[in-house]
Design a protein around this motif. Sequence first.
Motif, PDB file in Angstrom:
ATOM      1  N   ARG C  27       0.849  -1.192   0.000  1.00 50.16           N
ATOM      2  CA  ARG C  27       0.000   0.000   0.000  1.00 50.16           C
ATOM      3  C   ARG C  27       0.884   1.241   0.000  1.00 50.16           C
ATOM      4  O   ARG C  27       1.774   1.383   0.844  1.00 50.16           O
ATOM      5  N   PHE C  89      11.442 -11.043  -7.232  1.00 48.92           N
ATOM      6  CA  PHE C  89      12.508 -10.567  -6.328  1.00 48.92           C
ATOM      7  C   PHE C  89      12.647 -11.474  -5.103  1.00 48.92           C
ATOM      8  O   PHE C  89      12.940 -11.008  -3.998  1.00 48.92           O
ATOM      9  N   GLY C  94      11.709  -5.169   0.913  1.00 44.87           N
ATOM     10  CA  GLY C  94      12.200  -3.859   0.497  1.00 44.87           C
ATOM     11  C   GLY C  94      12.199  -3.689  -1.011  1.00 44.87           C
ATOM     12  O   GLY C  94      11.808  -2.630  -1.531  1.00 44.87           O
ATOM     13  N   LYS C  95      12.623  -4.715  -1.695  1.00 42.38           N
ATOM     14  CA  LYS C  95      12.708  -4.650  -3.152  1.00 42.38           C
ATOM     15  C   LYS C  95      11.308  -4.478  -3.771  1.00 42.38           C
ATOM     16  O   LYS C  95      11.120  -3.658  -4.681  1.00 42.38           O
ATOM     17  N   VAL C  97       8.502  -3.295  -2.328  1.00 40.61           N
ATOM     18  CA  VAL C  97       7.871  -2.028  -1.965  1.00 40.61           C
ATOM     19  C   VAL C  97       8.527  -0.858  -2.686  1.00 40.61           C
ATOM     20  O   VAL C  97       7.846   0.000  -3.254  1.00 40.61           O
ATOM     21  N   THR C  98       9.870  -0.814  -2.688  1.00 38.53           N
ATOM     22  CA  THR C  98      10.520   0.340  -3.303  1.00 38.53           C
ATOM     23  C   THR C  98      10.324   0.352  -4.812  1.00 38.53           C
ATOM     24  O   THR C  98      10.198   1.421  -5.408  1.00 38.53           O
ATOM     25  N   THR C  99      10.270  -0.817  -5.428  1.00 36.66           N
ATOM     26  CA  THR C  99      10.047  -0.862  -6.870  1.00 36.66           C
ATOM     27  C   THR C  99       8.679  -0.276  -7.211  1.00 36.66           C
ATOM     28  O   THR C  99       8.541   0.523  -8.144  1.00 36.66           O
ATOM     29  N   VAL C 101       6.809   1.765  -5.275  1.00 41.48           N
ATOM     30  CA  VAL C 101       6.761   3.192  -4.916  1.00 41.48           C
ATOM     31  C   VAL C 101       7.468   4.035  -5.975  1.00 41.48           C
ATOM     32  O   VAL C 101       6.972   5.084  -6.403  1.00 41.48           O
ATOM     33  N   SER C 102       8.626   3.579  -6.430  1.00 41.64           N
ATOM     34  CA  SER C 102       9.398   4.370  -7.380  1.00 41.64           C
ATOM     35  C   SER C 102       8.742   4.394  -8.760  1.00 41.64           C
ATOM     36  O   SER C 102       8.668   5.446  -9.403  1.00 41.64           O
ATOM     37  N   THR C 103       8.259   3.238  -9.204  1.00 44.19           N
ATOM     38  CA  THR C 103       7.614   3.181 -10.515  1.00 44.19           C
ATOM     39  C   THR C 103       6.365   4.047 -10.527  1.00 44.19           C
ATOM     40  O   THR C 103       6.102   4.788 -11.480  1.00 44.19           O
ATOM     41  N   THR C 105       5.705   6.647  -8.569  1.00 48.32           N
ATOM     42  CA  THR C 105       6.116   8.052  -8.504  1.00 48.32           C
ATOM     43  C   THR C 105       6.574   8.555  -9.872  1.00 48.32           C
ATOM     44  O   THR C 105       6.207   9.657 -10.311  1.00 48.32           O
ATOM     45  N   PHE C 129       5.516   9.513  -2.515  1.00 46.03           N
ATOM     46  CA  PHE C 129       4.687   8.492  -1.870  1.00 46.03           C
ATOM     47  C   PHE C 129       5.536   7.624  -0.956  1.00 46.03           C
ATOM     48  O   PHE C 129       6.695   7.349  -1.250  1.00 46.03           O
ATOM     49  N   ASP C 130       4.963   7.209   0.165  1.00 46.74           N
ATOM     50  CA  ASP C 130       5.644   6.171   0.934  1.00 46.74           C
ATOM     51  C   ASP C 130       4.835   4.883   0.801  1.00 46.74           C
ATOM     52  O   ASP C 130       3.757   4.877   0.219  1.00 46.74           O
ATOM     53  N   GLY C 131       5.381   3.808   1.299  1.00 46.59           N
ATOM     54  CA  GLY C 131       4.693   2.533   1.106  1.00 46.59           C
ATOM     55  C   GLY C 131       5.111   1.494   2.120  1.00 46.59           C
ATOM     56  O   GLY C 131       6.091   1.671   2.845  1.00 46.59           O
ATOM     57  N   ARG C 132       4.321   0.437   2.193  1.00 46.41           N
ATOM     58  CA  ARG C 132       4.629  -0.677   3.094  1.00 46.41           C
ATOM     59  C   ARG C 132       4.053  -1.962   2.544  1.00 46.41           C
ATOM     60  O   ARG C 132       3.088  -1.944   1.768  1.00 46.41           O
TER      61      ARG C 132
END
Lengths: 287, 287, 287, 287
Positions: C27, C89, C94-95, C97-99, C101-103, C105, C129-132
């Motif tokens: 999310r 992954f 981490g991989k 969520v950050t993927t 969030v970054s995509t 954004t 955006f942040d995410g978890r």
Amino acid sequence: MANSRFEYVKSFEQPDVLLPNTWIVVRIDGRGFHKLSDHYAFAKPNDRRALDLMNAAAVEVMKELPDLCIAYGVSDEFSFVFHPNCQLFERRNGKLVTTIVSTFTAHYIYKWSEYFPERPLLPPYLPSFDGRAIVYPNNRILRDYMSWRQVDCHINNLYNTTFWTMVLQGGMSNTDAEQELKGTVSADKNEILFKRFGINYNNELEIYKKGTVLYRQYELEEPKPTKSSADEESLVVESQQSRSQQDKIRKLRRKAQVVVDHVDIIKDEFWEKRPWILSGNPGKLPA
Amino acid sequence: MANSRFEYVKSFEQPDVLLPNTWIVVRIDGRGFHKLSDHYAFAKPNDRRALDLMNAAAVEVMKELPDLCIAYGVSDEFSFVFHPNCQLFERRNGKLVTTIVSTFTAHYIYKWSEYFPERPLLPPYLPSFDGRAIVYPNNRILRDYMSWRQVDCHINNLYNTTFWTMVLQGGMSNTDAEQELKGTVSADKNEILFKRFGINYNNELEIYKKGTVLYRQYELEEPKPTKSSADEESLVVESQQSRSQQDKIRKLRRKAQVVVDHVDIIKDEFWEKRPWILSGNPGKLPA
Amino acid sequence: MANSRFEYVKSFEQPDVLLPNTWIVVRIDGRGFHKLSDHYAFAKPNDRRALDLMNAAAVEVMKELPDLCIAYGVSDEFSFVFHPNCQLFERRNGKLVTTIVSTFTAHYIYKWSEYFPERPLLPPYLPSFDGRAIVYPNNRILRDYMSWRQVDCHINNLYNTTFWTMVLQGGMSNTDAEQELKGTVSADKNEILFKRFGINYNNELEIYKKGTVLYRQYELEEPKPTKSSADEESLVVESQQSRSQQDKIRKLRRKAQVVVDHVDIIKDEFWEKRPWILSGNPGKLPA
Amino acid sequence: MANSRFEYVKSFEQPDVLLPNTWIVVRIDGRGFHKLSDHYAFAKPNDRRALDLMNAAAVEVMKELPDLCIAYGVSDEFSFVFHPNCQLFERRNGKLVTTIVSTFTAHYIYKWSEYFPERPLLPPYLPSFDGRAIVYPNNRILRDYMSWRQVDCHINNLYNTTFWTMVLQGGMSNTDAEQELKGTVSADKNEILFKRFGINYNNELEIYKKGTVLYRQYELEEPKPTKSSADEESLVVESQQSRSQQDKIRKLRRKAQVVVDHVDIIKDEFWEKRPWILSGNPGKLPA
């Protein structure tokens, strides 16, 4: 309070709550039992008293922790299973594992002299156990875990029985027996036992072939297909049980006798006849 | 192998390696010792034999695990400390904690009859312990943790000593004593003890006031300021010690005697005289 | 290699693999969107272009990551869901969520000018955006998660619609409107809208009332009861899919169109008509 | 509230607070930048505009998050460092990492056209980044981490510079150049560059050889040995800073300019002249 200057160190304690609504398996293992079994001269390939002592300690753990719904033991290891709706110790990993490890150890040491009256414990050879918790997300995988341990029991016992028969009855050296068994399959080992030593593996004791399963005894039910779907629904609801409901169920569980059994837990039959294990709902106490 | 169909369940085991180069504290606590101490009629406010038994079990843990460099005990709890360069069990949380909990429990149960010969253990009142691991990133915070426990020991012991003197010697009810002590500070309690009962708290036994600290004995050194900076450098290097170097250090540690002491560990002096505790490098064995 | 002296620092990286065979929800939430929506003058209570931009960015995330099987968005948040058999992954938290969030954004920023041509982005007011990640052990709980978000959408939208109508059309101050709405239930708000402003809440746009659900489009199927039990069995098998099977399924998923829908996802119907979402098995592509 | 029936799903969210009083490094990496750099025709071995864009985005991250005390970038990766006393987002792993990844991505996309005016972004080739957090327990290891990245920068840049010179100026095929470089050490590569192409590697741009370090600019101080011991003491105290103290320090940090530098960060000099980086205490603003 005078202590507050140092109390910040508590903030380094990390939470370790296990995922809700999952099966929790706590598996404990004897530490250095290879050396220990030599020291106390355990019989090979199986020492009946050592197994009975393991089982007796495990029964005490089941009695002290009514939240446990099943346990399975083989050799110097035991797996204790909490239901997905278990809320004991807020499901804290460390608390659950150390409580089981310590309670088991306490009873194992306490009962030792009862099972090995002629071989008193002598430090530094005191038995001890380590342990870990693993969570499984559904019934299917929990059952696969149980099957994994029982298949392991079978594989190891067949190997050990053959190996030690070759050594003890066949007079072979450990190395020679090991060498000959390398690469053999089950059928080969069965044949060695039967042809050379007249031993039918099937006649070995069930406790050796199947390991030990512990559970609370209620009236067996007619086998009917497990309804995982329904189970899932119920889990959610039960996880929201009030504390008083949980206490009530705990009391019901304490009333049931803990049974020591040596049966197949891989096939469906065991679970279908004892639906209370997977459902977490206490069954009907036998008259 | 026949087991492979189920072996996927192993993939649910989660790693739990503790952060490298940090102090590891494993603190264990007696489970339900309030009820237990009633059942076995422990003396109030302190039962010397119960403390001696705790300490004896902890000494055995220190002997079995040479990686431990210090331990501190009070009441029914004990904190065992591994050095930042410790690699035991690859620093796996569960393995470290359960090993300590189980080893401690085993010795506690085993030695019980030696310390309480007239009060044999009787299930279901078997002592057991839970435990947890906490990591601390540097010497300063590790020492603050130790100080936290010793300050706690002092606070609790002063309270308990005053409370039980009021009850046992002063004939007060538990509730009245509790009521009177509410809101009092240390000076108030010292005064109650001295004025009403002629007791100088300072004359109480050190084991009660300071708790118990265990460490390996080498030749004491001249106090000189600890050099945290140098420590830090050394940690990094040591974490890359070869296995054979680690084994060598372990052997050196086994040779040192484990000392049972009741001294101040909050001030610098204790640590400066025994630099091997924080450095992790064995000192010079006493002649 | 020259770097080896420092490479030990890699050992401080901790694994973060999510429990196998569980649903993974990632999310993401807009950071400081309250201030941001003021700055860029988003319409109240809902800005259609802002929602369309969220949805457009989310569609791109779905396209880039075929392992995603459904997503649900409301306001400045979006939940992306991976199936229990997802191995992307290696399921590293981490991989994943950050993927996402970054995509998300990247596309949000890139497409901004298309949706807000007259209001160009201006640092320091760049959206982010942040995410978890959260894991859910079975279908029932995953659906409850989705229901939770959609109910939240409804509750917030009814409140916001009423509040902003009172302010913008009714000329009330923010404080007065807030005060009057305190303690009201849904029926009260519906009545305010209807009686005072002639607004029938049911006629509001579905995108506002239901939020947005994204999924891959296959031919709808006749509703039949979901078979959670069978699902569970299949999960286990699928988690052992070979890499080539996974690649094949990924290709099939890429072929399906990502649909932007605004429908009820709380009732069974949505899921029964689109069994591929919970099963993870691609359906039949529409002709 | 109507939502409560589903709200239990929140209990599946697991805490992820990072160990207090440790350095937090968030390292982000470009996703699929090999393919991306081909698509947008980045110059080989280094594209100055691409590096400048990375640095510009990182500067914005530093500005938005005053808690960051230093950052280091090379190629398509950037490491952002929070001080041990950082309390931002209660030190939640996911929140810290996703905020940095998203903020960085937003600025990277936003500024792209400024650095690559003639090569507009075109989906599906939108740049994105993944990231992870790692904690380090003391200054020594944090500095070793930074050194690790800068040594890596040097090794890769020397290799890439030699490889691409052989290919672009020497007319070799990629395979031949790769083959010849296999097993070579630094001296060999320096010699190839100098003897064959008249290139003195030392004259290459510092940004390529050293990477980029970002920090807040205060007045440089006379180098004096770092006092790790004192640092440690201070950390503990600072971790107990009040929220208002933290806010005050944050404001002071915002006032300092973020510097883009390309210097050695392996030797002590860099850190001794800028003690505010390791101490976390803002220095004196330049006149």
